[in-house]
Enzyme design. Structure first.
Site, mmCIF file in Angstrom:
data_model
loop_
_atom_site.group_PDB
_atom_site.id
_atom_site.type_symbol
_atom_site.label_atom_id
_atom_site.label_comp_id
_atom_site.label_asym_id
_atom_site.label_seq_id
_atom_site.Cartn_x
_atom_site.Cartn_y
_atom_site.Cartn_z
ATOM 1 N N ASP A 180 -0.621 6.905 -3.137
ATOM 2 C CA ASP A 180 -1.374 5.900 -3.917
ATOM 3 C C ASP A 180 -2.775 6.428 -4.229
ATOM 4 O O ASP A 180 -3.304 6.215 -5.317
ATOM 5 C CB ASP A 180 -1.494 4.591 -3.125
ATOM 6 C CG ASP A 180 -0.148 4.150 -2.584
ATOM 7 O OD1 ASP A 180 0.862 4.472 -3.234
ATOM 8 O OD2 ASP A 180 -0.105 3.529 -1.503
HETATM 9 N N1 LIG Z 1 -0.213 16.157 5.616
HETATM 10 C C1 LIG Z 1 -0.949 16.369 4.517
HETATM 11 N N2 LIG Z 1 -1.803 17.415 4.466
HETATM 12 C C2 LIG Z 1 -2.534 17.686 3.361
HETATM 13 N N3 LIG Z 1 -2.496 16.905 2.235
HETATM 14 C C3 LIG Z 1 -1.667 15.853 2.213
HETATM 15 C C4 LIG Z 1 -0.855 15.521 3.353
HETATM 16 N N4 LIG Z 1 -0.131 14.428 3.041
HETATM 17 C C5 LIG Z 1 -0.491 14.082 1.768
HETATM 18 N N5 LIG Z 1 -1.408 14.941 1.265
HETATM 19 C C6 LIG Z 1 -2.019 14.934 -0.088
HETATM 20 O O1 LIG Z 1 -1.720 13.689 -0.725
HETATM 21 C C7 LIG Z 1 -0.818 13.902 -1.850
HETATM 22 C C8 LIG Z 1 0.211 12.783 -1.894
HETATM 23 O O2 LIG Z 1 0.899 12.746 -0.657
HETATM 24 P P1 LIG Z 1 2.483 12.551 -0.479
HETATM 25 O O3 LIG Z 1 3.214 13.634 -1.152
HETATM 26 O O4 LIG Z 1 2.705 12.386 0.989
HETATM 27 O O5 LIG Z 1 2.722 11.199 -1.279
HETATM 28 P P2 LIG Z 1 3.681 9.960 -0.943
HETATM 29 O O6 LIG Z 1 4.881 10.450 -0.191
HETATM 30 O O7 LIG Z 1 3.888 9.256 -2.218
HETATM 31 O O8 LIG Z 1 2.741 9.101 0.009
HETATM 32 P P3 LIG Z 1 2.791 7.518 0.415
HETATM 33 O O9 LIG Z 1 4.135 6.995 -0.063
HETATM 34 O O10 LIG Z 1 2.646 7.523 1.896
HETATM 35 O O11 LIG Z 1 1.632 6.913 -0.273
HETATM 36 C C9 LIG Z 1 -0.223 15.287 -1.635
HETATM 37 O O12 LIG Z 1 0.198 15.855 -2.857
HETATM 38 C C10 LIG Z 1 -1.404 16.015 -0.977
HETATM 39 O O13 LIG Z 1 -2.363 16.401 -1.937
HETATM 40 O O1 LIG Z 2 7.681 -1.552 -0.465
HETATM 41 P P1 LIG Z 2 6.825 -0.609 -1.269
HETATM 42 O O2 LIG Z 2 6.058 -1.349 -2.324
HETATM 43 O O3 LIG Z 2 7.596 0.542 -1.796
HETATM 44 O O4 LIG Z 2 5.793 0.066 -0.243
HETATM 45 C C1 LIG Z 2 4.837 -0.696 0.456
HETATM 46 C C2 LIG Z 2 3.919 0.189 1.253
HETATM 47 O O5 LIG Z 2 4.589 0.880 2.290
HETATM 48 O O6 LIG Z 2 3.367 1.173 0.400
HETATM 49 C C3 LIG Z 2 2.033 1.443 0.740
HETATM 50 C C4 LIG Z 2 1.854 2.907 1.086
HETATM 51 O O7 LIG Z 2 2.160 3.695 -0.020
HETATM 52 C C5 LIG Z 2 1.660 0.487 1.845
HETATM 53 O O8 LIG Z 2 0.413 -0.061 1.555
HETATM 54 C C6 LIG Z 2 2.731 -0.578 1.785
HETATM 55 O O9 LIG Z 2 2.942 -1.222 2.990
#
Ligand SMILES: Nc1ncnc2c1ncn2[C@@H]1O[C@H](COP(=O)(O)OP(=O)(O)OP(=O)(O)O)[C@@H](O)[C@H]1O
Ligand SMILES: O=P(O)(O)OC[C@@]1(O)O[C@H](CO)[C@@H](O)[C@@H]1O
Length: 308
Positions: free
Chosen positions: A252
């Site tokens: 996000d």
């Molecule tokens: N362990 C980590 N170390 C370094 N950078 C990270 C790490 N985790 C996330 N990031 C940074 O944040 C960006 C987005 O993270 P990620 O790929 O985990 O997204 P996501 O899986 O959509 O996350 P979430 O659903 O938890 O919001 C990555 O491309 C990187 O730049």
């Molecule tokens: O159920 P969704 O909308 O897929 O995900 C919700 C959620 O896990 O996404 C955020 C982290 O990315 C948290 O703030 C929240 O609790």
């Protein structure tokens, strides 16, 4: 002004404990509640970056009131539609090794009347928005095509829409040509059925999504940075190693960094640096969907964007 849409917001409750273990009772003084759901995390990070933000979606019950109070403290414009049900609560339990478990509730049922109210409110304010980011799962009662309905409204006003969701909801809404989608590696594997074990496989899968309608795609890879494929070419973003505290909300934060820097007219390589620096900064903080602006600026200098 960035517009964010969180159709299924959540009070995010984070608990830090020493170790995750079955059949044990844990007590902690290290916990926090925040206004969450992916779009609200985008809102908070964009606000920390200094941007004006208007947030749309559905809120109800005492958890909805908590969120309204939190976003008003942050100076986020509240354009949420009130509903009868109660906004969900989501848990993130993190141990000393930074291993975590997330427990996500389904959320309230949204009526047709409330859906129409929300779409009307959104259209009323669209003119003022530079870019719109809509994120997350759908609450019950809302049709799977709702993100397409929103994109079609935005198209009438020539506004770009970022869509960050997963599974069938993402696949079904590609036909309305979102400006950008941001699956992580696992989400992209799930929707294409292709194992992403090489750059070639990621490129092939990403282009499948572009052919289905998205204009641009960011594939986020956690500690391995990110790929971008789209109108301005194909890029890999390499990031330095960091010490992490809580990665929930990093995706996000990346969306917020992208929306903020893109709406300021920065070139794509700078935009990708912002997207990664915000995701990384979030991972270095305990809070979910929270960045430190000084760290973002330091990190941007250490990130390498390569044309591929
Ligand atoms: N362990 C980590 N170390 C370094 N950078 C990270 C790490 N985790 C996330 N990031 C940074 O944040 C960006 C987005 O993270 P990620 O790929 O985990 O997204 P996501 O899986 O959509 O996350 P979430 O659903 O938890 O919001 C990555 O491309 C990187 O730049
Ligand atoms: O159920 P969704 O909308 O897929 O995900 C919700 C959620 O896990 O996404 C955020 C982290 O990315 C948290 O703030 C929240 O609790």
């Amino acid at each position: 002004m960035i517009g964010t849409i969180t159709l299924n917001p959540a009070v995010d409750r984070r608990y830090n404990i020493d170790i995750l273990e079955k059949n044990t009772v844990k007590r902690t003084e290290d916990y926090m509640a925040s206004a969450g759901g992916k779009g609200l995390n985008v809102s908070r990070v964009a606000r920390i970056l200094g941007e004006d933000v208007t947030a749309f979606g559905f809120l109800g019950g005492n958890t909805g009131d908590f969120i309204r109070n939190e976003i008003s403290k942050l100076g986020i414009n509240d354009s949420f539609t009130s509903v009868n049900g109660t906004t969900r609560t989501c848990l993130n339990i993190i141990d000393d090794n930074n291993d975590n478990i997330e427990i996500l509730e389904k959320g309230p049922v949204i009526s047709k009347k409330d859906k129409h109210k929300f779409l009307e409110e959104f259209e009323l304010q669209l003119e003022r928005l530079d870019i719109i980011a809509m994120s997350g799962s759908l609450p019950k009662g809302v049709d799977i095509n709702i993100y397409s309905d929103i994109i079609e409204i935005a198209k009438k006003y020539n506004k770009k829409v970022i869509l960050d969701t997963s599974g069938n909801v993402l696949l079904e809404n590609l036909k309305s040509n979102p400006f950008l989608v941001k699956p992580n590696k696992e989400e992209l594997e799930n929707i294409t059925g292709i194992k992403l074990d090489s750059e070639e496989a990621i490129k092939m899968s990403a282009h499948k999504i572009l052919r289905r309608g998205a204009k641009n795609i960011l594939v986020s890879l956690g500690d391995n940075g990110m790929y971008f494929f789209g109108e301005e070419g194909n890029f890999k973003v390499d990031i330095p190693k960091i010490k992490i505290k809580n990665t929930v909300g990093s995706g996000d934060s990346s969306v917020a960094g992208f929306a903020y820097s893109f709406s300021k007219g920065l070139d794509i390589q700078e935009v990708l640096k912002y997207a990664n620096a915000c995701g990384m900064s979030n991972a270095m903080e305990k809070g979910t969907g929270s960045i430190d602006i000084e760290k973002v600026n330091e990190l941007r200098k250490k990130i390498i964007v390569r044309k591929i």
